[in-house]
Design an enzyme around this catalytic site. Structure first.
Site, PDB file in Angstrom:
ATOM      1  N   CYS A 198      -3.472   2.821   8.050  1.00  0.00           N
ATOM      2  CA  CYS A 198      -2.534   2.329   7.063  1.00  0.00           C
ATOM      3  C   CYS A 198      -2.503   0.811   7.173  1.00  0.00           C
ATOM      4  O   CYS A 198      -2.561   0.263   8.256  1.00  0.00           O
ATOM      5  CB  CYS A 198      -1.137   2.843   7.355  1.00  0.00           C
ATOM      6  SG  CYS A 198      -1.083   4.312   8.375  1.00  0.00           S
ATOM      7  N   GLU A 217       0.820  -1.193   0.000  1.00  0.00           N
ATOM      8  CA  GLU A 217       0.000   0.000   0.000  1.00  0.00           C
ATOM      9  C   GLU A 217       0.861   1.253   0.000  1.00  0.00           C
ATOM     10  O   GLU A 217       1.891   1.301   0.666  1.00  0.00           O
ATOM     11  CB  GLU A 217      -0.777  -0.025   1.320  1.00  0.00           C
ATOM     12  CG  GLU A 217      -2.240   0.209   1.183  1.00  0.00           C
ATOM     13  CD  GLU A 217      -2.910   0.051   2.535  1.00  0.00           C
ATOM     14  OE1 GLU A 217      -2.903  -1.067   3.079  1.00  0.00           O
ATOM     15  OE2 GLU A 217      -3.434   1.053   3.027  1.00  0.00           O
TER      16      GLU A 217
HETATM   17  N1  SAH Z   1       7.408   0.691  11.407  1.00  0.00           N
HETATM   18  C1  SAH Z   1       7.564   2.105  11.368  1.00  0.00           C
HETATM   19  C2  SAH Z   1       6.844   2.794  10.236  1.00  0.00           C
HETATM   20  C3  SAH Z   1       5.469   2.327   9.852  1.00  0.00           C
HETATM   21  S1  SAH Z   1       4.072   2.737  10.828  1.00  0.00           S
HETATM   22  C4  SAH Z   1       7.181   2.705  12.690  1.00  0.00           C
HETATM   23  O1  SAH Z   1       6.751   1.984  13.575  1.00  0.00           O
HETATM   24  O2  SAH Z   1       7.363   3.896  12.880  1.00  0.00           O
HETATM   25  C5  SAH Z   1       3.796   4.448  10.693  1.00  0.00           C
HETATM   26  C6  SAH Z   1       3.166   5.020  11.942  1.00  0.00           C
HETATM   27  O3  SAH Z   1       1.767   4.650  12.065  1.00  0.00           O
HETATM   28  C7  SAH Z   1       3.827   4.523  13.215  1.00  0.00           C
HETATM   29  O4  SAH Z   1       3.977   5.578  14.106  1.00  0.00           O
HETATM   30  C8  SAH Z   1       2.817   3.515  13.713  1.00  0.00           C
HETATM   31  O5  SAH Z   1       2.993   3.238  15.056  1.00  0.00           O
HETATM   32  C9  SAH Z   1       1.516   4.221  13.376  1.00  0.00           C
HETATM   33  N2  SAH Z   1       0.333   3.384  13.437  1.00  0.00           N
HETATM   34  C10 SAH Z   1       0.237   2.055  13.244  1.00  0.00           C
HETATM   35  N3  SAH Z   1      -1.016   1.634  13.414  1.00  0.00           N
HETATM   36  C11 SAH Z   1      -1.748   2.731  13.706  1.00  0.00           C
HETATM   37  C12 SAH Z   1      -3.123   2.943  13.992  1.00  0.00           C
HETATM   38  N4  SAH Z   1      -3.985   1.949  14.006  1.00  0.00           N
HETATM   39  N5  SAH Z   1      -3.519   4.204  14.243  1.00  0.00           N
HETATM   40  C13 SAH Z   1      -2.643   5.223  14.228  1.00  0.00           C
HETATM   41  N6  SAH Z   1      -1.342   5.090  13.963  1.00  0.00           N
HETATM   42  C14 SAH Z   1      -0.891   3.846  13.716  1.00  0.00           C
END
Ligand code: SAH
Length: 344
Positions: free
Chosen positions: A331, A90
């Protein structure tokens, strides 16, 4: 057949020389690839013999577009692409006043296992190659007909778990002979793989770094982010301080607010104490609900309240703008939905 989107300029030079062509042909080829060309025939300044040779062993492949959803609110578009081996990834296109941003995936799936996140529900499938990350950007430019000014590595996957290809991706997209995106146009987000933070400061001092914090106590963070058991806050925070000392760049702490889990007054107090005085900025994100996880969002009103409190106490904070609210939640959900469809 080799996809040339996975080669740096110097790697293209090796290829070009091995085909008996002068080295400068590589620069021409590289330039065309980043103009979005996918056919050697369209590269008008390459001699016919060379084009024929390239066609025998190489391609410039776009990804297969599975679905695209466009927000009627703000023009945000979510793309689901299929890779050559059938895996889906995605990517998101967002329009801001200061330019267009693309959020890309760095892995198919993820092995970090954060409790609130959709991307890790089925574990890690594999790392993406630099070429597959590049393709997400080039194919979105082609689909939208608009240039990409900023790249955030915040899609599916943990970029620091795929450091080698992430580095190649940034260096290739930074090359002035091709996409020519400045180092400051990239933002990489990590859940906190500590050894890679120091390395990143060495390798990419100009690239923006975001740290997914999501909890400010050891116990609270370990409960929702397994990575905290390997790299607890007691080593993560000093590593981030070292990073900011070395690079003089402000880091962003991402904090997804989950009702009753990390949004209580005591959580806000712990967050304040943890980050106060650091060269940082706190980005508060009302959790995107992923039904499989059972977590409930703290909501925008609570996020605003926390933001105001942090600001009042001198910690720079913002509430993340919600983009594409009408075209799916968190996401990773598009990919998850798609994989379920294939299973059923
Ligand atoms: N693995 C990396 C990058 C991908 S996630 C990281 O952890 O930073 C990108 C961001 O989206 C991260 O801050 C992650 O914790 C957040 N995220 C994941 N699931 C989410 C959700 N359900 N709601 C809001 N943010 C979320």
């Amino acid at each position: 057949m080799e996809n040339l989107r996975n080669r740096s300029l110097s790697e293209l030079e090796e290829l070009v020389l091995s085909m008996g062509q002068p080295k400068f042909r590589a620069k021409q080829l590289f330039g065309w690839i980043y103009k979005g060309k996918t056919s050697f025939r369209e590269m008008h300044n390459l001699p016919e013999v060379f084009v024929k040779k390239l066609e025998e062993s190489c391609t410039i492949d776009a990804l297969e577009l599975v679905t695209v959803k466009e927000s009627s609110l703000d023009g945000t578009r979510k793309f689901l692409f299929r890779l050559a081996d059938g895996n889906a990834v995605e990517s998101v296109f967002m329009r801001y006043k200061y330019g267009n941003s693309v959020c890309i995936s760095s892995q198919a799936g993820c092995r970090m296992g954060c409790a609130f996140c959709a991307s890790g529900l089925d574990g890690l499938v594999r790392n993406l190659t630099a070429g597959e990350m590049i393709s997400q950007v080039l194919d979105i430019e082609r689909e939208t007909g608009e240039p990409v000014n900023h790249i955030v590595v915040m899609g599916t996957g943990e970029p620091f778990d795929n450091y080698h290809e992430l580095s190649r991706f940034i260096r290739i997209m930074n090359d002035k002979n091709g996409a020519n995106l400045g180092m400051r146009s990239f933002t990489v987000s990590t859940c906190g793989l500590v050894p890679k933070i120091a390395r990143f400061a060495e390798d990419f001092p100009q690239v923006n770094l975001a740290i997914s914090l999501h909890a400010a106590t050891e116990e609270g963070r370990s409960a929702i982010m397994p990575v905290n058991r390997s790299y607890p806050l007691s080593v993560l925070i000093p590593a981030v301080k070292e990073y900011t000392n070395k690079t003089n760049r402000r880091v962003t702490f991402e904090f997804a607010l989950i009702h009753g889990v990390n949004d209580r007054d005591e959580d806000v107090e712990a967050l304040y104490k943890l980050v106060k005085g650091m060269l940082c900025h706190v980005n508060l994100i009302p959790l995107n609900e992923v039904s499989e996880t059972g977590f409930v969002t703290a909501g925008r009103a609570r996020a605003r309240e926390i933001c105001e409190e942090l600001e009042r106490r001198g910690v720079p904070a913002t509430v993340r703008r919600q983009m594409g609210a009408d075209i799916d939640g968190a996401c990773g959900q598009l990919r998850l939905e798609n994989s379920k469809k294939t299973v059923e």
